[in-house]
Design an enzyme around this catalytic site. Structure first.
Site, PDB file in Angstrom:
ATOM      1  N   ASN A   1     -10.331   3.504   3.411  1.00 15.78           N
ATOM      2  CA  ASN A   1     -10.048   3.392   1.975  1.00 15.78           C
ATOM      3  C   ASN A   1     -11.159   2.703   1.189  1.00 15.78           C
ATOM      4  OD1 ASN A   1      -8.237   3.550  -0.389  1.00 15.78           O
ATOM      5  ND2 ASN A   1      -8.276   1.324  -0.215  1.00 15.78           N
TER       6      ASN A   1
ATOM      7  N   TRP B   1       1.693   2.053  -3.366  1.00 14.49           N
ATOM      8  CA  TRP B   1       0.737   2.864  -4.146  1.00 14.49           C
ATOM      9  C   TRP B   1       1.021   4.342  -3.944  1.00 14.49           C
ATOM     10  CZ3 TRP B   1      -2.567   1.945  -7.988  1.00 14.49           C
ATOM     11  CH2 TRP B   1      -2.965   0.620  -8.220  1.00 14.49           C
TER      12      TRP B   1
ATOM     13  N   TRP C   1      -8.694   9.391  -7.318  1.00 21.28           N
ATOM     14  CA  TRP C   1      -9.961   9.807  -7.958  1.00 21.28           C
ATOM     15  C   TRP C   1      -9.970   9.391  -9.425  1.00 21.28           C
ATOM     16  CZ3 TRP C   1     -14.615  10.850  -6.232  1.00 21.28           C
ATOM     17  CH2 TRP C   1     -14.754  11.187  -4.885  1.00 21.28           C
TER      18      TRP C   1
ATOM     19  N   TRP D   1     -20.819  14.875 -18.144  1.00 22.07           N
ATOM     20  CA  TRP D   1     -21.123  14.955 -16.713  1.00 22.07           C
ATOM     21  C   TRP D   1     -22.397  15.763 -16.477  1.00 22.07           C
ATOM     22  CZ3 TRP D   1     -18.247  11.585 -14.356  1.00 22.07           C
ATOM     23  CH2 TRP D   1     -16.921  11.383 -14.713  1.00 22.07           C
TER      24      TRP D   1
ATOM     25  N   TRP E   1     -15.288  13.700 -11.405  1.00 20.56           N
ATOM     26  CA  TRP E   1     -14.402  13.248 -10.317  1.00 20.56           C
ATOM     27  C   TRP E   1     -13.703  14.424  -9.653  1.00 20.56           C
ATOM     28  CZ3 TRP E   1      -9.193  14.337 -11.069  1.00 20.56           C
ATOM     29  CH2 TRP E   1      -8.774  14.572 -12.391  1.00 20.56           C
TER      30      TRP E   1
ATOM     31  N   GLU F   1       0.841  -1.209   0.000  1.00 14.65           N
ATOM     32  CA  GLU F   1       0.000   0.000   0.000  1.00 14.65           C
ATOM     33  C   GLU F   1       0.868   1.247   0.000  1.00 14.65           C
ATOM     34  OE1 GLU F   1      -3.267  -0.032  -0.586  1.00 14.65           O
ATOM     35  OE2 GLU F   1      -2.863  -2.179  -0.728  1.00 14.65           O
TER      36      GLU F   1
HETATM   37  P1  FAD Z   1      -3.002   1.848   5.411  1.00 19.06           P
HETATM   38  O1  FAD Z   1      -3.840   0.787   4.809  1.00 19.06           O
HETATM   39  O2  FAD Z   1      -2.485   1.628   6.759  1.00 19.06           O
HETATM   40  O3  FAD Z   1      -1.812   2.092   4.382  1.00 19.06           O
HETATM   41  C1  FAD Z   1      -0.549   2.624   4.772  1.00 19.06           C
HETATM   42  C2  FAD Z   1      -0.218   3.826   3.937  1.00 19.06           C
HETATM   43  O4  FAD Z   1      -0.125   3.471   2.557  1.00 19.06           O
HETATM   44  C3  FAD Z   1      -1.254   4.934   3.976  1.00 19.06           C
HETATM   45  O5  FAD Z   1      -1.096   5.748   5.111  1.00 19.06           O
HETATM   46  C4  FAD Z   1      -1.011   5.662   2.683  1.00 19.06           C
HETATM   47  O6  FAD Z   1       0.060   6.565   2.781  1.00 19.06           O
HETATM   48  C5  FAD Z   1      -0.621   4.534   1.749  1.00 19.06           C
HETATM   49  N1  FAD Z   1      -1.810   4.084   1.018  1.00 19.06           N
HETATM   50  C6  FAD Z   1      -2.741   3.180   1.398  1.00 19.06           C
HETATM   51  N2  FAD Z   1      -3.661   3.011   0.429  1.00 19.06           N
HETATM   52  C7  FAD Z   1      -3.302   3.842  -0.570  1.00 19.06           C
HETATM   53  C8  FAD Z   1      -3.849   4.136  -1.848  1.00 19.06           C
HETATM   54  N3  FAD Z   1      -4.956   3.553  -2.319  1.00 19.06           N
HETATM   55  N4  FAD Z   1      -3.221   5.047  -2.610  1.00 19.06           N
HETATM   56  C9  FAD Z   1      -2.099   5.649  -2.176  1.00 19.06           C
HETATM   57  N5  FAD Z   1      -1.531   5.422  -0.990  1.00 19.06           N
HETATM   58  C10 FAD Z   1      -2.134   4.526  -0.197  1.00 19.06           C
HETATM   59  N6  FAD Z   1      -4.575   8.826   0.587  1.00 19.06           N
HETATM   60  C11 FAD Z   1      -3.902   9.905   1.047  1.00 19.06           C
HETATM   61  O7  FAD Z   1      -2.900   9.755   1.744  1.00 19.06           O
HETATM   62  N7  FAD Z   1      -4.312  11.168   0.716  1.00 19.06           N
HETATM   63  C12 FAD Z   1      -5.394  11.400  -0.081  1.00 19.06           C
HETATM   64  O8  FAD Z   1      -5.710  12.565  -0.361  1.00 19.06           O
HETATM   65  C13 FAD Z   1      -6.138  10.273  -0.540  1.00 19.06           C
HETATM   66  N8  FAD Z   1      -7.255  10.437  -1.295  1.00 19.06           N
HETATM   67  C14 FAD Z   1      -7.940   9.328  -1.736  1.00 19.06           C
HETATM   68  C15 FAD Z   1      -9.061   9.495  -2.551  1.00 19.06           C
HETATM   69  C16 FAD Z   1      -9.781   8.390  -3.001  1.00 19.06           C
HETATM   70  C17 FAD Z   1     -10.988   8.583  -3.898  1.00 19.06           C
HETATM   71  C18 FAD Z   1      -9.365   7.095  -2.641  1.00 19.06           C
HETATM   72  C19 FAD Z   1     -10.112   5.886  -3.122  1.00 19.06           C
HETATM   73  C20 FAD Z   1      -8.244   6.916  -1.852  1.00 19.06           C
HETATM   74  C21 FAD Z   1      -7.509   8.011  -1.405  1.00 19.06           C
HETATM   75  N9  FAD Z   1      -6.353   7.851  -0.610  1.00 19.06           N
HETATM   76  C22 FAD Z   1      -5.672   8.963  -0.176  1.00 19.06           C
HETATM   77  C23 FAD Z   1      -5.760   6.510  -0.383  1.00 19.06           C
HETATM   78  C24 FAD Z   1      -6.194   5.770   0.872  1.00 19.06           C
HETATM   79  O9  FAD Z   1      -7.581   5.789   1.001  1.00 19.06           O
HETATM   80  C25 FAD Z   1      -5.559   6.304   2.145  1.00 19.06           C
HETATM   81  O10 FAD Z   1      -4.174   6.486   1.976  1.00 19.06           O
HETATM   82  C26 FAD Z   1      -5.783   5.319   3.290  1.00 19.06           C
HETATM   83  O11 FAD Z   1      -7.162   5.132   3.506  1.00 19.06           O
HETATM   84  C27 FAD Z   1      -5.121   5.834   4.537  1.00 19.06           C
HETATM   85  O12 FAD Z   1      -5.421   5.020   5.631  1.00 19.06           O
HETATM   86  P2  FAD Z   1      -4.276   4.249   6.395  1.00 19.06           P
HETATM   87  O13 FAD Z   1      -3.155   5.183   6.682  1.00 19.06           O
HETATM   88  O14 FAD Z   1      -4.914   3.574   7.552  1.00 19.06           O
HETATM   89  O15 FAD Z   1      -3.832   3.211   5.299  1.00 19.06           O
END
Ligand code: FAD
Length: 488
Positions: free
Chosen positions: A352, A289, A393, A317, A370, A286
């Site tokens: 997420n 990503w 997005w 849209w 979006w 993750e």
């Molecule tokens: P964990 O599952 O613990 O993951 C660890 C770290 O990995 C996160 O803190 C984050 O830095 C990174 N990560 C995890 N999932 C993703 C992902 N899908 N994409 C990129 N990095 C990821 N994340 C943001 O940090 N900032 C945003 O503005 C943001 N906007 C989002 C918008 C949408 C529409 C979606 C679907 C996802 C978005 N995310 C964003 C990604 C993700 O939802 C969050 O990073 C995640 O929910 C953070 O929770 P966590 O720290 O507990 O994640």
């Protein structure tokens, strides 16, 4: 004969941006190691052309983060200096006032940040001030990895595989033990005067209850995850009704912890506890990503503005003010969607899985662009991050790199039933439905009248009727997609 007095070295300015930590901060470490006095500075940027200045929730976080960083720097010996204005002018003035010879910073990514850094570097160079830029934000800088054909990666899995074959990222540097202050105190603005925290009204109660900004809290969160939930991470990370993820995202977004710290701490635990290794691999993926999204933003700087798949530039849209408001307020009539948007409003964060569900709903069920969702998240998320927000997005909309195909429309009822099977997440954030049995909680409009009456729910009064009928909305979305589907 007495030795001539040693010349006092000229100070070094460390410009803090999204790297609000002492450990694993290469800019700070380099300045501290030089033995020169160090002037840590944070600039409140005034740039009317930058559409991505921090949103309201991010400003709330920033206040707490600067408060803690300021306290920690003062303890080390050199307090944080706060100044407002255009960075090139602020830094040039500060260097002139203090006789500083150099400015160190950790690089940022994204078109406005890169252009700004170039401008600042030129302005400082013209005054004979040295600039040193470092990497604190990424495991690997975007130019450090390419496909075999020499092009930027556009698909995540090969990107991640390629990154895993490279040498491990460097070990994090330690926090300096002390800093030498400049001979004369440097004037600073007061954090309280920056107006980062809301007062009238103070809407931040839920944020205060949920979060503690700062480097110490970030470190504790990582340690908690690696000691506990990590084993279950691969299965629970998709369950918004559990605490199955790290919630490190705002700490990472503000740089209170760096990805290299996360990487090495995780690998260390995986070596010591092989039974946690699978969870750790999934967790680091993750983080991958996050790297990938920064890679995309670097190579495709239009990411926050325009669809990477140009066919979507002419997508038909809708312009529904009322439906957008219903979505923002969590009043769409679809409980999992509403729970997510209310979690966001109350706590500045959303799980997420639910981000994907509410995103799909906005784009496909409501046919709203979006970018409107991206803007809302930008203002309300404490972890708002240009690369992650934009790339995700675009992923949900089906117009990004390695995106979910547009025709994959999430069914909010089935998603709710699968990922919040007992409805606990909905009950928490949509309390008016709290007494509905799990069988109906994700589709209250199908519940028998007696069940609704027993749960004290009057649909259309206590809780809205669905703003759209999902099956019809899905057909409408697919018909809209058919108009742009053909490749140019
Ligand atoms: P964990 O599952 O613990 O993951 C660890 C770290 O990995 C996160 O803190 C984050 O830095 C990174 N990560 C995890 N999932 C993703 C992902 N899908 N994409 C990129 N990095 C990821 N994340 C943001 O940090 N900032 C945003 O503005 C943001 N906007 C989002 C918008 C949408 C529409 C979606 C679907 C996802 C978005 N995310 C964003 C990604 C993700 O939802 C969050 O990073 C995640 O929910 C953070 O929770 P966590 O720290 O507990 O994640």
């Amino acid at each position: 004969m007495t030795a001539p007095p040693r010349p006092v070295p000229r100070p070094i300015i460390v410009w803090f941006r999204h790297d609000l930590r002492l450990a694993d901060n290469p800019a700070l470490a380099a300045a501290a190691e030089s033995g020169s006095p160090v002037i840590p500075v944070r600039i409140r940027e005034e740039d009317p052309d930058d559409r991505w200045l921090p949103g309201a929730a991010s400003r709330w976080w920033l206040h707490g983060s600067l408060e803690r960083l300021g306290g920690a720097l003062a303890k080390l010996g050199s307090p944080l200096v706060l100044r407002s204005g255009r960075p090139e002018a602020v830094l040039a003035d500060l260097a002139a006032e203090t006789g500083a010879a150099a400015v160190h910073w950790n690089r940022r990514y994204g078109p406005a940040a890169v252009a700004r850094d170039r401008r600042v570097e030129e302005a400082l160079a013209a005054r004979g001030i040295d600039v040193q830029a470092h990497n604190a934000a990424l495991l690997l800088e975007p130019e450090g990895i390419r496909t075999k054909g020499g092009t930027p990666f556009k698909v995540f899995t090969p990107f991640w595989r390629a990154l895993l074959t490279l040498p491990e990222p460097p070990h994090p540097t330690r926090a300096p033990d002390r800093l030498t202050a400049p001979p004369k105190p440097v004037r600073s603005e007061r954090l309280a005067d920056w107006g980062l925290r809301p007062t009238k009204p103070d809407w931040a109660g839920g944020l205060r209850e949920t979060w503690e900004p700062g480097e110490d809290a970030a470190r504790d969160r990582l340690a908690d995850l690696l000691d506990g939930a990590i084993t279950e991470y691969p299965t629970l990370r998709d369950r918004p009704d559990t605490d199955g993820t790290s919630r490190l995202s705002p700490h990472l977004a503000f740089g209170e912890i760096g990805p290299r710290q996360v990487w090495h701490a995780s690998r260390h635990v995986a070596d010591a506890h092989p039974e946690r290794a699978a969870g750790i691999d999934a967790f680091l993926r993750e983080l991958g990503w996050r790297e990938f999204n920064h890679h995309l933003l670097h190579h495709f700087p239009v990411l926050p503005e325009d669809p990477l798949d140009q066919r979507f530039a002419r997508f038909p849209w809708q312009t529904g003010e009322a439906t957008l408001t219903a979505w923002q307020r969590g009043r769409t009539g679809y409980p999992i969607v509403d729970a997510g948007l209310r979690q966001l409003w109350q706590t500045g964060w959303m799980h997420n899985r639910v981000r994907m569900i509410v995103g799909s709903f906005l784009i496909k069920d409501l046919l709203l662009p979006w970018q409107t969702g991206q803007d809302w998240f930008w203002d309300t998320l404490v972890d708002a991050d240009l690369a992650n927000n934009a790339a995700n997005w675009q992923w949900v909309a089906g117009c990004g790199a390695d995106a979910a195909p547009f025709f994959r429309v999430f069914n909010p009822v089935l998603q709710g039933e699968k990922f919040d099977p007992q409805g606990d997440y909905v009950r928490r954030f949509v309390p008016e439905l709290a007494r509905l049995p799990a069988k109906w909680i994700h589709k209250p409009w199908q519940a028998p009248a007696s069940v609704l009456a027993d749960a004290g729910v009057r649909l259309g009064r206590d809780y809205p009727d669905p703003v759209v009928e999902h099956d019809a909305a899905r057909d409408r979305a697919l018909a809209a997609f058919a108009t742009v589907r053909r490749k140019d």
